[in-house]
Design a protein around this motif. Structure first.
Motif, PDB file in Angstrom:
ATOM      1  N   GLU A 191     -28.729  18.206 -24.059  1.00 26.15           N
ATOM      2  CA  GLU A 191     -27.279  18.192 -23.865  1.00 26.15           C
ATOM      3  C   GLU A 191     -26.601  19.469 -24.355  1.00 26.15           C
ATOM      4  OE1 GLU A 191     -28.740  14.301 -23.135  1.00 26.15           O
ATOM      5  OE2 GLU A 191     -29.091  15.644 -24.829  1.00 26.15           O
ATOM      6  N   PRO A 203     -30.536  16.434 -18.275  1.00 28.03           N
ATOM      7  CA  PRO A 203     -29.677  15.483 -19.003  1.00 28.03           C
ATOM      8  C   PRO A 203     -28.978  14.520 -18.054  1.00 28.03           C
ATOM      9  CG  PRO A 203     -29.359  17.702 -19.835  1.00 28.03           C
ATOM     10  CD  PRO A 203     -30.210  17.820 -18.601  1.00 28.03           C
ATOM     11  N   TYR A 237     -19.100  16.873 -15.983  1.00 26.52           N
ATOM     12  CA  TYR A 237     -20.526  17.100 -16.126  1.00 26.52           C
ATOM     13  C   TYR A 237     -21.346  16.308 -15.118  1.00 26.52           C
ATOM     14  CZ  TYR A 237     -18.938  19.051 -20.544  1.00 26.52           C
ATOM     15  OH  TYR A 237     -18.288  19.793 -21.501  1.00 26.52           O
ATOM     16  N   VAL A 256     -26.035  13.068 -17.428  1.00 25.31           N
ATOM     17  CA  VAL A 256     -24.587  13.062 -17.643  1.00 25.31           C
ATOM     18  C   VAL A 256     -23.937  12.992 -16.276  1.00 25.31           C
ATOM     19  CG1 VAL A 256     -22.622  14.273 -18.642  1.00 25.31           C
ATOM     20  CG2 VAL A 256     -24.868  14.444 -19.725  1.00 25.31           C
TER      21      VAL A 256
END
Length: 343
Positions: free
Chosen positions: A187, A320, A327, A322
């Motif tokens: 992240e 990641p 994001y 997200v």
């Protein structure tokens, strides 16, 4: 061992550093000294500690190793940290001038040295004005007590604010950031890596094996047991283990690492470490060994060069998760290209 500049400085460090949080706790003094010898013998020259590691014992163990090995201090780049509590009084914690003055002097005494090459703020202090901290660090560089300074566990905005304030005041600038970074913890690429690249800072990733997950020690839906940190001391983070175990993403990443390791005839740890060492802005990856055997295995990553296909496979599977603005998937793809140097 490969060598790189320490962030935007001219000092040269090996691309694998020796983290010493285990010294005096999971590794006794004899084992710790052997780990130091083996690490330096393999070409490593970057040792990282902190005052809070085993309540100062880690620094003391390193200091006694320096004293017993003539020339060792000159051969390595030494890093330590200050910020966390080292006593019971209100000013025994933080990044104020009062606390850091004593913390730095105490670290110098325990290490038995006149200068710490890289002194890092272990975390952001929400109470102390960052200007006070930066001026202390500037004065510490000017006085010769430290060679450079850096940060650890800062957020992107905190890092950027500190860099711009130091530049505006004409103070010495930071050279590094030490964040948690691994195939399971990416992240920081959302904000912190771009901020570090923008400031010219080198990254010093800690926990590159995600607390042992990427070494292949843990099995799906099997409680940790045996010679693992959680197996020997479940209180260290079983709640986090349970959460990570239940996440399919974890096992996708662990499986990809294991597949590449098997195909290359190397350990899973070496694959995971080599991936981190090759990421943009990374200067040196911290190896945190409890035993000489762990260190020997981790150092094998220095000889492993992942192929472009292997890197792409690991990067894709560990992306990641997200999924909300700003994001989302498209933003992640654009950011990944920018970090990699594309358009």
């Amino acid at each position: 061992m490969e060598y790189r500049t320490l962030g935007n400085s001219g000092t040269i460090v090996s691309n694998y550093a020796l983290g010493t949080m285990t010294f005096g706790a999971e590794a006794d003094e004899g084992t710790s000294h052997t780990i130091l010898e083996n690490y330096v013998g393999a070409g490593g020259n970057f040792i990282d500690t902190a005052d809070v590691y085993t309540a100062g014992a880690s620094e003391e163990i390193i200091g006694r190793w320096f004293a017993s090995r003539p020339g060792a201090r000159d051969a390595v780049v030494l890093a330590s940290k200050g910020r966390f509590p080292m006593g019971i009084h209100p000013n025994d914690v933080g990044t104020s001038r009062k606390h850091l003055t004593r913390a730095l002097d105490d670290s110098l005494r325990r290490l038995g040295v006149e200068q710490i090459d890289l002194y890092q703020m272990h975390a952001w202090d929400p109470i102390t004005p960052i200007e006070e901290t930066l001026r202390f660090l500037h004065d510490a560089v000017t006085s010769g007590k430290i060679g450079y300074y850096g940060f650890s566990n800062f957020l992107g905005w905190q890092l950027t604010k500190a860099v711009h304030l130091a530049r505006a005041h004409g103070w010495h600038l930071p050279v590094t950031l030490q964040p948690q970074y691994s195939l399971l913890v990416r992240e920081i690429e959302l904000e912190i890596v771009p901020a570090s690249l923008d400031a010219g800072l080198g990254l010093l990733p800690w926990s590159p094996l995600a607390g042992g997950w990427l070494s292949g020690k843990y099995k799906r839906d099997e409680a940790p047991a045996g010679a693992t940190r959680l197996g020997e001391n479940p209180q260290r983070g079983m709640e986090a283990w349970t959460e990570r175990n239940a996440n399919p993403h974890t096992w996708d990443v662990v499986g990809a690492v294991a597949d590449i390791a098997a195909a290359r005839g190397v350990s899973a740890s070496q694959v995971a470490l080599a991936w981190v060492a090759g990421r943009p802005a990374v200067t040196s990856v911290l190896l945190g060994a409890r035993t000489t055997e762990q260190l020997a295995d981790n150092l094998g990553a220095a000889d492993l060069v992942l192929t472009a296909r292997e890197i792409e496979q690991l990067t894709r599977v560990s992306e990641p998760r997200v999924g909300v603005y700003p994001y989302g998937p498209k933003a992640q793809e654009q950011r990944s290209r920018k970090i990699a140097g594309g358009r």
